[in-house]
Scaffold this motif. Structure first.
Motif, PDB file in Angstrom:
ATOM      1  N   CYS A 262      25.906  24.244  32.398  1.00  0.00           N
ATOM      2  CA  CYS A 262      25.612  24.918  33.656  1.00  0.00           C
ATOM      3  C   CYS A 262      25.910  23.987  34.840  1.00  0.00           C
ATOM      4  CB  CYS A 262      24.138  25.284  33.686  1.00  0.00           C
ATOM      5  SG  CYS A 262      23.120  23.794  33.607  1.00  0.00           S
ATOM      6  N   ALA A 263      25.773  24.533  36.029  1.00  0.00           N
ATOM      7  CA  ALA A 263      26.052  23.793  37.259  1.00  0.00           C
ATOM      8  C   ALA A 263      25.245  22.503  37.354  1.00  0.00           C
ATOM      9  CB  ALA A 263      25.747  24.686  38.462  1.00  0.00           C
ATOM     10  N   ALA A 264      23.956  22.567  37.018  1.00  0.00           N
ATOM     11  CA  ALA A 264      23.090  21.388  37.193  1.00  0.00           C
ATOM     12  C   ALA A 264      23.610  20.205  36.369  1.00  0.00           C
ATOM     13  CB  ALA A 264      21.662  21.719  36.798  1.00  0.00           C
ATOM     14  N   VAL A 265      24.117  20.486  35.179  1.00  0.00           N
ATOM     15  CA  VAL A 265      24.647  19.407  34.337  1.00  0.00           C
ATOM     16  C   VAL A 265      26.057  19.026  34.798  1.00  0.00           C
ATOM     17  CG1 VAL A 265      25.217  18.697  31.983  1.00  0.00           C
ATOM     18  CG2 VAL A 265      23.256  20.176  32.376  1.00  0.00           C
ATOM     19  N   ALA A 266      26.866  20.017  35.064  1.00  0.00           N
ATOM     20  CA  ALA A 266      28.256  19.773  35.475  1.00  0.00           C
ATOM     21  C   ALA A 266      28.315  18.937  36.765  1.00  0.00           C
ATOM     22  CB  ALA A 266      28.990  21.090  35.667  1.00  0.00           C
ATOM     23  N   CYS A 267      27.367  19.170  37.671  1.00  0.00           N
ATOM     24  CA  CYS A 267      27.367  18.447  38.956  1.00  0.00           C
ATOM     25  C   CYS A 267      27.055  16.963  38.780  1.00  0.00           C
ATOM     26  CB  CYS A 267      26.352  19.045  39.913  1.00  0.00           C
ATOM     27  SG  CYS A 267      26.892  20.601  40.591  1.00  0.00           S
ATOM     28  N   HIS A 268      26.478  16.581  37.663  1.00  0.00           N
ATOM     29  CA  HIS A 268      26.202  15.157  37.430  1.00  0.00           C
ATOM     30  C   HIS A 268      27.223  14.545  36.468  1.00  0.00           C
ATOM     31  CE1 HIS A 268      22.737  15.750  39.785  1.00  0.00           C
ATOM     32  NE2 HIS A 268      22.090  16.477  38.901  1.00  0.00           N
ATOM     33  N   GLY A 269      27.563  15.294  35.429  1.00  0.00           N
ATOM     34  CA  GLY A 269      28.471  14.766  34.406  1.00  0.00           C
ATOM     35  C   GLY A 269      29.934  14.864  34.773  1.00  0.00           C
ATOM     36  N   GLY A 270      30.257  15.768  35.700  1.00  0.00           N
ATOM     37  CA  GLY A 270      31.654  15.950  36.090  1.00  0.00           C
ATOM     38  C   GLY A 270      32.473  16.627  35.007  1.00  0.00           C
ATOM     39  N   PRO A 271      33.792  16.755  35.213  1.00  0.00           N
ATOM     40  CA  PRO A 271      34.654  17.409  34.228  1.00  0.00           C
ATOM     41  C   PRO A 271      34.705  16.590  32.931  1.00  0.00           C
ATOM     42  CG  PRO A 271      35.800  17.105  36.325  1.00  0.00           C
ATOM     43  CD  PRO A 271      34.540  16.313  36.402  1.00  0.00           C
ATOM     44  N   ASN A 272      34.835  17.297  31.830  1.00  0.00           N
ATOM     45  CA  ASN A 272      35.054  16.697  30.500  1.00  0.00           C
ATOM     46  C   ASN A 272      33.859  15.957  29.902  1.00  0.00           C
ATOM     47  OD1 ASN A 272      37.656  17.747  30.326  1.00  0.00           O
ATOM     48  ND2 ASN A 272      38.453  16.055  31.549  1.00  0.00           N
ATOM     49  N   ALA A 273      32.668  16.195  30.454  1.00  0.00           N
ATOM     50  CA  ALA A 273      31.463  15.667  29.794  1.00  0.00           C
ATOM     51  C   ALA A 273      31.326  16.361  28.437  1.00  0.00           C
ATOM     52  CB  ALA A 273      30.236  15.932  30.651  1.00  0.00           C
ATOM     53  N   PHE A 274      30.765  15.647  27.465  1.00  0.00           N
ATOM     54  CA  PHE A 274      30.652  16.191  26.105  1.00  0.00           C
ATOM     55  C   PHE A 274      29.325  15.726  25.500  1.00  0.00           C
ATOM     56  CE2 PHE A 274      31.235  15.938  21.496  1.00  0.00           C
ATOM     57  CZ  PHE A 274      31.820  17.176  21.205  1.00  0.00           C
ATOM     58  N   GLY A 275      28.523  16.687  25.081  1.00  0.00           N
ATOM     59  CA  GLY A 275      27.220  16.342  24.512  1.00  0.00           C
ATOM     60  C   GLY A 275      27.015  16.952  23.142  1.00  0.00           C
ATOM     61  N   LEU A 276      26.230  16.266  22.317  1.00  0.00           N
ATOM     62  CA  LEU A 276      25.864  16.781  20.997  1.00  0.00           C
ATOM     63  C   LEU A 276      24.346  16.869  20.900  1.00  0.00           C
ATOM     64  CD1 LEU A 276      28.187  14.849  18.503  1.00  0.00           C
ATOM     65  CD2 LEU A 276      28.309  17.270  19.106  1.00  0.00           C
ATOM     66  N   PHE A 277      23.868  17.978  20.330  1.00  0.00           N
ATOM     67  CA  PHE A 277      22.427  18.191  20.148  1.00  0.00           C
ATOM     68  C   PHE A 277      22.172  18.680  18.738  1.00  0.00           C
ATOM     69  CE2 PHE A 277      23.014  18.322  24.644  1.00  0.00           C
ATOM     70  CZ  PHE A 277      21.815  17.917  25.213  1.00  0.00           C
ATOM     71  N   PHE A 278      21.166  18.107  18.113  1.00  0.00           N
ATOM     72  CA  PHE A 278      20.815  18.531  16.754  1.00  0.00           C
ATOM     73  C   PHE A 278      19.324  18.356  16.544  1.00  0.00           C
ATOM     74  CE2 PHE A 278      22.539  14.226  16.809  1.00  0.00           C
ATOM     75  CZ  PHE A 278      21.473  13.494  16.300  1.00  0.00           C
ATOM     76  N   VAL A 279      18.858  18.802  15.380  1.00  0.00           N
ATOM     77  CA  VAL A 279      17.430  18.746  15.069  1.00  0.00           C
ATOM     78  C   VAL A 279      17.236  17.836  13.861  1.00  0.00           C
ATOM     79  CG1 VAL A 279      15.387  20.112  14.464  1.00  0.00           C
ATOM     80  CG2 VAL A 279      17.204  21.131  15.876  1.00  0.00           C
ATOM     81  N   HIS A 280      16.324  16.879  13.993  1.00  0.00           N
ATOM     82  CA  HIS A 280      15.996  16.022  12.851  1.00  0.00           C
ATOM     83  C   HIS A 280      15.276  16.834  11.786  1.00  0.00           C
ATOM     84  CE1 HIS A 280      17.278  11.956  13.389  1.00  0.00           C
ATOM     85  NE2 HIS A 280      16.899  11.942  14.654  1.00  0.00           N
ATOM     86  N   LYS A 281      15.528  16.492  10.532  1.00  0.00           N
ATOM     87  CA  LYS A 281      14.832  17.177   9.432  1.00  0.00           C
ATOM     88  C   LYS A 281      13.335  16.917   9.525  1.00  0.00           C
ATOM     89  CE  LYS A 281      18.440  17.299   5.922  1.00  0.00           C
ATOM     90  NZ  LYS A 281      19.051  16.528   4.835  1.00  0.00           N
TER      91      LYS A 281
END
Length: 281
Positions: A262-281
């Protein structure tokens, strides 16, 4: 008779309109200001609009949380056909969304606000878990479960350029110039609801992305194999598909879900930011 529970969330959880409809989630939009005009960040504002505005004006779009009044209207709407509302808020460590939602909820019965202590896919994982279980327990029990589940969610981003963080006053000029000159790519971890500086990667961004994925997924057998989420502002689809393929080669996760930030993240990370999210067992 089970309580009818409405699941709602801040738009900063980045779910597509299609997913929101599929999961039956109500969404509270945040605001983005460009050239003295306020826009809702959801569902119509595109990343490319933000990046074009920055390139043109050299000013960062300003983002603002929904206000208590916005939340109150949303909660009232949810309670028209439900007995309770569970609202997944953007991390209190990054925004006043949570505080504003709590102000609205205190005046109302059966509205529970959960601080996701995350953003983007981290909040989406919490919302998906809420939807999965909402017909099997009471709202109070579900809040308890989600609070424990929240602590198992891990998320991290890598960003191509510090330009947007620098412009937003979140990174010193010295660090920005040093990173640009030396081709240092910074990763940013979400810890206790705040963004903290993570590992640095050297070299081309393509190489940094590959290494970032390797590092993040090195201990993948400790992760819940049902899903890994990608939060990104990658502008080139072929590049994104290459990164998804790298994750697929592990043959571990049943689902890989890419979401545009979204905008809030894009405005800080800029173009081509890449994140990974997962859940621990």
């Amino acid at each position: 008779m089970m309580e009818r529970i409405c699941i709602a969330a801040d738009s900063t959880f980045d779910m597509t309109l299609e997913m929101v409809q599929q999961y039956g989630i109500e969404v509270s939009a945040s605001y983005v200001r460009m050239d003295d005009t306020d826009y809702l960040d959801y569902p119509d504002l595109k990343q490319s609009d933000l990046f074009d505005y920055f390139r043109r004006s050299k000013k960062l779009p300003q983002t603002a949380a929904a206000n208590p009044n916005d939340y109150e209207m949303l909660f009232k709407q949810c309670l028209e056909n439900h007995d309770a509302v569970i609202f997944i808020a953007k991390s209190s460590g990054m925004s006043s969304c949570y505080a504003n939602a709590v102000i609205a909820a205190t005046e109302m019965e059966n509205v529970y606000v959960i601080d996701s202590l995350s953003i983007s896919s981290g909040s989406a994982l919490l919302a998906m878990e809420a939807v999965r279980l909402k017909d099997t327990m009471s709202a109070k029990e579900l809040v308890e479960h989600l609070t424990a589940y929240r602590d198992k969610i891990v998320g991290s981003f890598i960003i191509e350029t510090l330009e947007y963080l620098h412009e937003g006053g979140r990174c010193s000029t010295l660090a920005y110039l040093g990173a640009s000159a030396l081709q240092i790519r910074q990763s940013i971890n979400i810890r206790d609801g705040k963004l903290v500086v993570g590992k640095k990667y050297m070299g081309t961004y393509k190489r940094a992305l590959k290494e970032f994925i390797e590092t993040m997924l090195a201990q993948h057998e400790l992760m819940d194999p049902s899903v890994v989420m990608i939060s990104h502002s990658i502008q080139d689809e072929a590049m994104l598909n290459g990164l998804i393929d790298q994750i697929k080669q592990l043959n571990y996760f049943e689902k890989i879900i890419p979401l545009s930030v979204c905008a809030a993240v894009a405005c800080h990370g800029g173009p081509n930011a890449f994140g990974l999210f997962f859940v621990h067992k």
